[in-house]
Design a protein around this motif. Structure first.
Motif, PDB file in Angstrom:
ATOM      1  N   PRO A 175      -3.478 -16.158  20.429  1.00  0.00           N
ATOM      2  CA  PRO A 175      -2.819 -16.131  22.108  1.00  0.00           C
ATOM      3  C   PRO A 175      -1.486 -15.683  22.027  1.00  0.00           C
ATOM      4  O   PRO A 175      -0.591 -15.864  21.247  1.00  0.00           O
ATOM      5  N   VAL A 204      -3.344 -22.949  25.276  1.00  0.00           N
ATOM      6  CA  VAL A 204      -4.315 -22.759  24.246  1.00  0.00           C
ATOM      7  C   VAL A 204      -4.116 -23.706  23.056  1.00  0.00           C
ATOM      8  O   VAL A 204      -5.096 -24.450  22.607  1.00  0.00           O
ATOM      9  N   LEU A 220     -11.287 -21.381  22.718  1.00  0.00           N
ATOM     10  CA  LEU A 220     -10.160 -21.816  23.236  1.00  0.00           C
ATOM     11  C   LEU A 220      -9.746 -20.889  24.148  1.00  0.00           C
ATOM     12  O   LEU A 220      -8.703 -21.398  25.226  1.00  0.00           O
ATOM     13  N   SER A 221     -10.043 -19.672  24.402  1.00  0.00           N
ATOM     14  CA  SER A 221      -9.550 -18.750  25.266  1.00  0.00           C
ATOM     15  C   SER A 221     -10.165 -19.436  26.656  1.00  0.00           C
ATOM     16  O   SER A 221      -9.581 -19.022  27.702  1.00  0.00           O
TER      17      SER A 221
END
Length: 652
Positions: free
Chosen positions: A382, A409, A437-438
């Motif tokens: 990220p 994140v 996670l996004s």
């Protein structure tokens, strides 16, 4: 047909008419008059009527007396003397028809025209004429003259798609039928004879000539004086240059109609003919404010961009405003129900889950490069807005206010994507969510309506209110066909809801991603911007204590980019809507629950601020979780190096 046979037929018709108790076509009672259903808002204001034609029913008392006189004068001057059939007019018609050898002239009364409009087609045959007479007599036996005139004025066609005098008055003069002047009434009364020819929007001279005929006839019948006729003739009239039929709240109305289609076997027939009264949750004042705010905001970009706005009362789930696009005529697609990536507007669900899992508004997470391995996909790294990092710690309140992606994140990794999904679902998200996670950055598609609903518990002390369109449906006799009450459930602790609200108030304050709202809106607000990758969608979802609203902006062509952040375009639309929609309502503060305390903390380490602290922030805590250790300054902190970005440049 021979003339002798025609005369015999007419004679039989007259004899049948004179028979007492004659019922049309074997019916045992009066013919049913189809009545369109009325959809009203939460305050009982008419939104629209549901009919196969464009019509707005109105009581006779709400039609200008001059309009009533004008239509009687030109269409049936003996309306109050005859009993449905005007034998003088019929005699003239018979004579002309005998000469022509066919039914060439009607001589129809208002009652006959009403019978034809209600029950019969446009064909001009002897069989249809006989049935018309039958229905006419039945109407006269069933209804008073005032009722017949009222029904006629609500059904007669005035051209440009307007059925009924109320629709005609709004179409041509942008006013209600009760406000019509004598000149306007005479012009409208002249239209039913040939609506397309005499329409004042396309043939003003022809309309004026027809108006003169009506006024002259009214004067001959002594309904008005010659002086009033002259004044009306000289009255300056300005028919609307462009006639657009405007249906209020069309996207919302479409959802109401869909409800009847899906829940009643003969739903559309009921709507068209049963005269239902459908009370909804919509608030027309808020609806107009929403339409204006969205239209103006989109116009500031270009004519191709689209968007949506939906507003809900968080205390009961009432949908108060719904704008599914900038133009119903161009597209009936309701974007408030479209699944779209919300970007960072999804982050409040993450922070709610984290606070309920033991984190506080002052918990710190370092913004620095990190890579995650993911089963079945490429490693995930990220970054913040424009690809950089801050290389410094953030307390959670500041991270949410400036929308730091890396911190979000990392936080999602700490609590687990499954926990985030569980909280988002509990708060009102119904669309499928992918456990990556996004997800913390809003990469799963949700609808604007879901987002508004799911922010509701934050505004309503942790209580979720499921969205509602309908309140009550009654038939003509007042029998309740269906009735709905709010569906409420406590889904998060009220203290957690208030702490997240306090964090989201920072996002709409100086230094936050929607800082302009601090001067645009003159009441307490909280909310979050959202911008998807490569600027394809822009969002703002926010709330006051009494209203939650979600704004989405984007192109229907997914290959086109908005090129603006949620703070640039969606937040101002939201702010203009809230300020206009709630301007008549007293300001409310967010309720502070028992068991929370406020503390000034250092943004560097989340500890209690002291006189030596340089960068501080006020935060709210559940009593007993506030920081105890003091902060001794933050000069030692490393500043952003690789990107050269400051907090104001973070992902919006």
């Amino acid at each position: 047909m021979s003339r002798v046979k025609f005369l015999v037929t007419i004679g039989l018709i007259i004899q049948i008419i004179m028979l007492p108790g004659c019922l049309p076509l074997g019916q045992e009672g009066p013919p049913d008059v189809p009545i369109p259903s009325r959809i009203v808002d939460v305050n009982n204001n008419l939104i629209t009527t549901v009919s196969q034609v464009r019509t707005i029913p109105v009581d006779l008392d709400n039609i200008a007396p001059e309009m009533q006189q004008a239509i009687v004068a030109i269409e049936d001057d003996r309306f109050y003397q005859h009993r449905g059939i005007d034998f003088r007019g019929l005699g003239r018609a018979i004579y002309q028809n005998i000469r022509a050898g066919e039914v060439a002239q009607g001589g129809s009364t208002i009652s006959q025209q009403l019978a034809k409009n209600l029950y019969l087609g446009p064909e001009r045959t002897l069989d249809r004429k006989i049935r018309e007479l039958f229905y006419t007599i039945q109407l006269e036996r069933t209804y008073t003259k005032k009722e017949i005139l009222n029904m006629y004025l609500n059904h007669v066609y005035f051209g440009q798609g307007a059925y009924g005098v109320e629709a005609a008055a709004r179409t041509y003069f942008d006013k209600s039928a009760s406000e019509l002047s004598l000149g306007e009434s005479a012009m409208l009364a002249g239209l039913p004879r040939a609506p397309s020819y005499y329409a004042p929007t396309t043939n003003f001279e022809g309309a004026k000539e027809r108006q003169e005929v009506v006024l002259r006839r009214m004067a001959e019948l002594q309904m008005i004086s010659p002086e009033r006729a002259r004044e009306a003739r000289e009255e300056h009239l300005e028919p609307r240059a462009k006639v657009d039929w405007f249906q209020q709240a069309p996207y919302f109305v479409a959802e109401i109609i869909k409800h009847f289609e899906e829940n009643y076997p003969d739903g559309m027939e009921m709507l068209y003919t049963a005269g239902l009264r459908i009370q909804t949750t919509l608030d027309l004042n808020l609806q107009r404010a929403a339409e204006n705010a969205l239209q103006q905001g989109l116009d500031n970009v270009n004519k191709d961009i689209n968007g949506a706005l939906v507003a809900i009362d968080p205390s009961n789930g009432y949908i108060k405003a719904m704008v599914g696009g900038r133009d119903w005529q161009s597209s009936q697609f309701n974007r408030t129900l479209a699944r779209l990536q919300p970007g960072s507007a999804f982050k409040p669900f993450l922070f709610t889950a984290a606070l309920d899992s033991g984190y506080t508004a002052a918990s710190t997470i370092y913004c620095s490069p990190v890579t995650y391995t993911q089963a079945g996909s490429e490693p995930y790294t990220p970054t913040d807005h424009r690809g950089g990092y801050h290389h410094r710690p953030f307390i959670l309140k500041q991270a949410l206010a400036i929308s730091d992606n890396v911190v979000s994140v990392k936080l999602a990794d700490m609590i687990g994507p499954e926990t985030l999904i569980r909280y988002a679902k509990a708060m009102g998200i119904e669309s499928p969510l992918r456990p990556f996670l996004s997800l913390a950055l809003g990469t799963s598609e949700v609808t604007p309506l879901e987002m508004a609903v799911a922010y509701g518990p934050l505004a309503n002390q942790g209580v979720l209110a499921r969205p509602m369109y309908l309140l009550r449906v009654t038939d003509q006799e007042g029998r309740v066909l269906e009735e709905h009450s709010p569906n409420l459930a406590k889904v998060i602790d009220e203290k957690i809801a208030y702490i997240v609200t306090d964090m989201l108030q920072a996002a709409v304050s100086p230094g936050g991603t929607a800082a302009q709202l601090s001067w645009m809106v003159s009441r307490p607000v909280a909310g979050k911007t959202g911008t998807t990758e490569e600027y394809t969608n822009a969002w703002f979802v926010g709330y006051t204590p009494e209203l939650v609203a979600a704004v989405y902006v984007g192109y229907d062509d997914k290959n086109r980019k908005v090129g603006l952040t949620g703070g640039d375009i969606a937040a101002p639309i939201w702010g203009n809507f809230i300020e206009a929609g709630l301007k008549e309502r007293p300001m409310e503060e967010f309720q502070v629950p028992e068991g929370v305390v406020q503390e000034e903390v250092c943004t560097a380490d989340g500890r209690r601020a002291t006189a030596l602290s340089e960068n501080t922030m006020t935060a709210v805590f559940i009593s007993g979780t506030e920081p105890r250790l003091p902060c001794y300054g933050d000069r030692w902190l490393q500043r952003p190096q690789d990107s050269g970005e400051g907090p104001d440049d973070i992902d919006y």
